[in-house]
Scaffold this motif. Structure first.
Motif, PDB file in Angstrom:
ATOM      1  N   GLU A 136       1.042  -1.320   0.139  1.00 41.66           N
ATOM      2  CA  GLU A 136       0.101  -0.295   0.057  1.00 41.66           C
ATOM      3  C   GLU A 136       0.861   1.311  -0.109  1.00 41.66           C
ATOM      4  O   GLU A 136       0.632   1.956  -0.590  1.00 41.66           O
ATOM      5  CB  GLU A 136      -0.909  -0.045   1.262  1.00 41.66           C
ATOM      6  N   GLY A 137       2.093   1.184   0.954  1.00 41.05           N
ATOM      7  CA  GLY A 137       2.745   2.445   0.864  1.00 41.05           C
ATOM      8  C   GLY A 137       3.586   2.646  -0.214  1.00 41.05           C
ATOM      9  O   GLY A 137       3.607   3.970  -0.921  1.00 41.05           O
ATOM     10  N   VAL A 138       4.009   1.671  -1.226  1.00 40.06           N
ATOM     11  CA  VAL A 138       4.689   1.704  -2.178  1.00 40.06           C
ATOM     12  C   VAL A 138       3.783   2.420  -3.394  1.00 40.06           C
ATOM     13  O   VAL A 138       4.129   3.405  -4.185  1.00 40.06           O
ATOM     14  CB  VAL A 138       5.217   0.535  -2.798  1.00 40.06           C
ATOM     15  N   VAL A 139       2.500   1.791  -3.526  1.00 35.72           N
ATOM     16  CA  VAL A 139       1.523   2.392  -4.568  1.00 35.72           C
ATOM     17  C   VAL A 139       1.096   3.804  -4.185  1.00 35.72           C
ATOM     18  O   VAL A 139       1.002   4.572  -5.111  1.00 35.72           O
ATOM     19  CB  VAL A 139       0.569   1.331  -4.929  1.00 35.72           C
ATOM     20  N   ASP A 143       1.434   7.028  -6.653  1.00 37.39           N
ATOM     21  CA  ASP A 143      -0.068   7.920  -6.850  1.00 37.39           C
ATOM     22  C   ASP A 143       0.324   9.250  -6.750  1.00 37.39           C
ATOM     23  O   ASP A 143      -0.387  10.162  -7.329  1.00 37.39           O
ATOM     24  CB  ASP A 143      -1.104   7.156  -6.046  1.00 37.39           C
ATOM     25  N   GLU A 144       1.248   9.532  -5.747  1.00 41.94           N
ATOM     26  CA  GLU A 144       1.381  11.031  -5.380  1.00 41.94           C
ATOM     27  C   GLU A 144       2.231  11.787  -6.508  1.00 41.94           C
ATOM     28  O   GLU A 144       2.205  12.927  -6.568  1.00 41.94           O
ATOM     29  CB  GLU A 144       2.109  11.078  -4.110  1.00 41.94           C
ATOM     30  N   ILE A 145       2.860  11.045  -7.413  1.00 39.28           N
ATOM     31  CA  ILE A 145       3.523  11.612  -8.680  1.00 39.28           C
ATOM     32  C   ILE A 145       2.646  11.928  -9.577  1.00 39.28           C
ATOM     33  O   ILE A 145       1.790  11.016 -10.211  1.00 39.28           O
ATOM     34  CB  ILE A 145       4.712  10.633  -9.106  1.00 39.28           C
ATOM     35  N   GLU A 146       2.451  13.266 -10.176  1.00 41.21           N
ATOM     36  CA  GLU A 146       1.359  13.519 -11.007  1.00 41.21           C
ATOM     37  C   GLU A 146       1.818  13.343 -12.303  1.00 41.21           C
ATOM     38  O   GLU A 146       0.873  13.020 -13.388  1.00 41.21           O
ATOM     39  CB  GLU A 146       0.816  15.231 -10.758  1.00 41.21           C
ATOM     40  N   ASP A 147       2.948  13.814 -12.817  1.00 38.85           N
ATOM     41  CA  ASP A 147       3.427  13.644 -14.059  1.00 38.85           C
ATOM     42  C   ASP A 147       3.634  12.192 -14.587  1.00 38.85           C
ATOM     43  O   ASP A 147       4.029  11.275 -13.800  1.00 38.85           O
ATOM     44  CB  ASP A 147       4.847  14.375 -14.212  1.00 38.85           C
ATOM     45  N   ASP A 148       2.985  11.919 -15.640  1.00 41.24           N
ATOM     46  CA  ASP A 148       2.771  10.381 -16.122  1.00 41.24           C
ATOM     47  C   ASP A 148       4.212  10.085 -16.340  1.00 41.24           C
ATOM     48  O   ASP A 148       4.285   8.905 -16.140  1.00 41.24           O
ATOM     49  CB  ASP A 148       2.074  10.568 -17.526  1.00 41.24           C
ATOM     50  N   GLY A 149       5.223  10.773 -17.034  1.00 40.53           N
ATOM     51  CA  GLY A 149       6.447  10.302 -17.384  1.00 40.53           C
ATOM     52  C   GLY A 149       7.141  10.073 -16.244  1.00 40.53           C
ATOM     53  O   GLY A 149       7.749   8.879 -15.933  1.00 40.53           O
TER      54      GLY A 149
END
Length: 365
Positions: A136-139, A143-149
């Protein structure tokens, strides 16, 4: 030894498979070499397998499922060592000349003949439990990273960091026995880019402009590798509407995850609504690859997998055994990724890279 059903070539290999596909990446010998004399490369690789015998014997003697395990583990060490020494003297013995598939197969054969089915079971179970508690912590961090790349690069780095959990590498087995490994530290401590094979930027461009309909991923190790590396990437694919097939080994080999273990892991990670950390996982399937080794010959897979994978538009091979020591140059009819960490000095030398260097090879159809 083999899966009970007859095997077939993986349907996404470039045809004709007989003439275009060679499973093993590193040639141990050339046609001009004397068939009765071991080549320097054969000797180098036989020595690598000889060096791993003590760690395998140690695992075997502690196998609680085998009666007289210590005595049988000693027998394994003696028999397998004798086979390897004989291959040095006569490379045509034991089904030679040797390549990485034969050397792995002989080791499994001796273990299984002595009743050792799964000598890494205990460590796999422990590492799976540890990794599941961190999933859960890893995902969430991804998920907190907004930029797709940036997010997909982080997911790829996670796959490479997870791939360190490999007890087939003698050096890593020692490191692991001492202090375990921190997944986050491993993510941050990957060797700097550019990696020895580095198509990540090309892939990131394709990722942001494109979505694959069906992806087949040949998975590698238990623990952090599958749970913190592969599954967060799979979840991202599912979120994008991609169907995903995870192809895992039929039978145990080293600490590689089997398809039955993987079904159990996925079921434990899903919530009561069948979601993987909030993402619908109904498009995720786990398949038996028909393989029973830490390397894979794609000219011989389970017919069920071949049927399911027939219309995939991306194939991912993960881990040093399946993506580097075998299949690095395998040509596919669709897009493909070969991803893994270089954990043997002999492989680093062949590729012209560093030990613990990374491979991310992306080929478009």
């Amino acid at each position: 030894m083999e899966s009970s059903s007859p095997s077939v070539p993986f349907p996404l290999l470039q045809a004709p498979v007989e003439s275009t596909y060679r499973a093993c990446t590193i040639p141990y010998r050339f046609p001009s070499d004397n068939p009765r004399k071991a080549t320097p490369v054969e000797i180098q690789w036989i020595d690598l397998f000889l060096n791993s015998v003590p760690s395998f014997r140690q695992r075997a003697e502690n196998d609680p499922t085998v009666l007289d395990a210590p005595a049988k583990a000693e027998k394994f060490a003696q028999r397998y060592t004798a086979m390897l020494e004989e291959l040095k003297k006569n490379p045509e013995s034991h089904g030679g000349p040797p390549d990485c598939i034969l050397l792995c197969r002989l080791r499994e054969l001796v273990l299984r003949e002595l009743g050792f089915r799964d000598i890494f079971k205990k460590v796999k179970d422990e590492e799976n439990a540890k990794a599941m508690s961190l999933f859960e912590g890893v995902v969430q961090r991804n998920d907190e990273i907004e930029d797709d790349g940036t997010r997909v690069e982080n997911l790829i780095r996670g796959i490479l960091a997870g791939n360190i959990f490999d007890l087939g590498s003698a050096q890593l087995a020692e490191v692991f026995a001492k202090d375990g490994m921190s997944f986050l530290a491993s993510c941050q401590n990957l060797v700097s880019r550019p990696w020895v094979i580095d198509d990540l930027d090309t892939f990131k461009t394709k990722w942001t402009n494109n979505s694959w309909e069906k992806v087949v991923i040949f998975v590698d190790n238990s623990g952090a590798d599958i749970i913190l590396g592969i599954l967060p990437f799979v979840r991202e694919l599912l979120r994008r509407g991609t169907k995903v097939i995870l192809a895992a080994n039929d039978m145990p080999s080293i600490n590689d995850v089997t398809y039955l273990e993987l079904i159990e892991i996925v079921n434990k990670l899903k919530d009561e609504n069948g979601k993987l950390a909030g993402v619908d996982a109904s498009n995720l399937l786990v398949a038996n690859s028909g393989n029973d080794l830490p390397v894979i010959d794609l000219s011989s897979v389970a017919p069920e997998l071949a049927y399911m994978a027939n219309d995939a538009d991306l194939v991912v091979l993960e881990g040093m055994g399946r993506a580097i020591e075998t299949n690095l140059y395998a040509q596919m009819k669709c897009d493909s990724i070969k991803i893994g960490m270089v954990k043997h000095p002999e492989v680093a030398q062949f590729l012209g890279g560093r030990l613990y260097d990374c491979v991310f090879k992306f080929n478009e159809a």
